[in-house]
Design a protein around this motif. Structure first.
Motif, short mmCIF file in Angstrom:
data_model
loop_
_atom_site.label_atom_id
_atom_site.label_comp_id
_atom_site.label_asym_id
_atom_site.label_seq_id
_atom_site.Cartn_x
_atom_site.Cartn_y
_atom_site.Cartn_z
N ARG A 51 -22.17 -4.07 5.79
CA ARG A 51 -22.83 -5.26 6.19
C ARG A 51 -22.06 -6.56 6.14
O ARG A 51 -21.94 -7.28 7.01
CB ARG A 51 -23.98 -5.61 5.32
N ASN A 97 -19.31 -6.55 9.04
CA ASN A 97 -20.19 -6.94 10.45
C ASN A 97 -20.32 -8.33 10.39
O ASN A 97 -20.16 -8.91 11.69
CB ASN A 97 -21.38 -6.21 10.33
N GLN A 124 -22.47 0.86 2.18
CA GLN A 124 -23.19 0.09 3.16
C GLN A 124 -23.26 -1.27 2.89
O GLN A 124 -23.30 -2.17 3.91
CB GLN A 124 -24.73 0.72 2.61
N ASN A 134 -19.91 0.47 15.17
CA ASN A 134 -20.97 0.63 14.23
C ASN A 134 -21.76 1.87 14.69
O ASN A 134 -22.36 2.52 13.47
CB ASN A 134 -21.93 -0.53 14.49
#
Length: 227
Positions: free
Chosen positions: A95, A98, A91, A43
């Motif tokens: 997310r 993750n 983006q 990250n």
């Protein structure tokens, strides 16, 4: 000011490069097996790439505003908008990756805990099997030792047999050499006798011819005296 002087084409290439690197890093996050420290490092790298990408998009936007021709300005601004939309899409994918990675890591940790409990039970049950296996291995080793001893004894007997066979072969070879000498001597005698026989035949033929010549001469003198 230095950044603003970067040519439009080079700036565009750098934007594309960072975009591809971000996509690859997001895929690495999605495939990350853990632990959380590895996910944190990935990250951090993605954040840095987003920072560079955002800076290059801003530079391209500034270059677009500085264009003299309105058509070129509008074209560059459209490219800037496309890059911004792509960055927002990256983006969102970041997310989601993750979230999926964290869920996978949590499930993996739960499975490890369950397996840890099962392994404790397995250790108790495997001690007896290990002891039994050790006994079986010892018995197998003893059996192998006995077999090896028998093989060694058989090898010694085989070596002795080979030595005896070698001795017999040497003796036979000597006999063959002696027989070969005898055969050669016999061959010479036979050749000599053949020559003697030919000579005797020739002498007999000559004697017979002389005898016949003598008989003819006598008959000639008796029967044909006037000749």
């Amino acid at each position: 000011a230095a950044a603003a002087s970067v040519p439009v084409r080079v700036c565009h290439q750098e934007i594309v490069k960072f975009d591809l690197e971000i996509k690859a890093a997001v895929q690495d996050i999605r495939d990350c097996p853990g632990p959380l420290s590895a996910l944190t490092e990935l990250n951090a790298a993605v954040k840095e790439k987003f920072h560079h990408l955002r800076g290059r998009i801003q530079e391209l936007e500034q270059m677009a505003k500085e264009q003299d021709k309105e058509s070129e300005k509008q074209a560059l601004l459209r490219e800037v908008e496309n890059h911004k939309k792509q960055m927002l899409s990256n983006q969102a994918a970041w997310r989601k990756a993750n979230l999926a990675c964290k869920i996978a890591i949590d499930n993996s940790e739960k499975d490890q805990l369950l397996h840890g409990r099962d392994s404790l039970r397995q250790r108790k049950t495997t001690k007896e099997s290990l002891a039994e296996s050790a006994g079986n291995i010892t018995e197998s080793l003893m059996s192998i030792s006995r077999m090896m001893s028998q093989q060694v004894q058989q090898s010694e007997e085989t070596v002795q047999t080979l030595a005896n066979s070698s001795r017999t072969i040497l003796e036979a070879n000597e006999e063959f050499k002696s027989m070969s000498g005898t055969i050669q001597l016999g061959r010479k005698l036979i050749t000599k006798y053949n020559r003697r026989e030919l000579t005797d035949k020739l002498l007999i033929f000559l004697a017979l011819a002389l005898f016949l010549a003598t008989v003819l001469y006598i008959l000639k003198k008796r029967l044909f005296p006037f000749l």
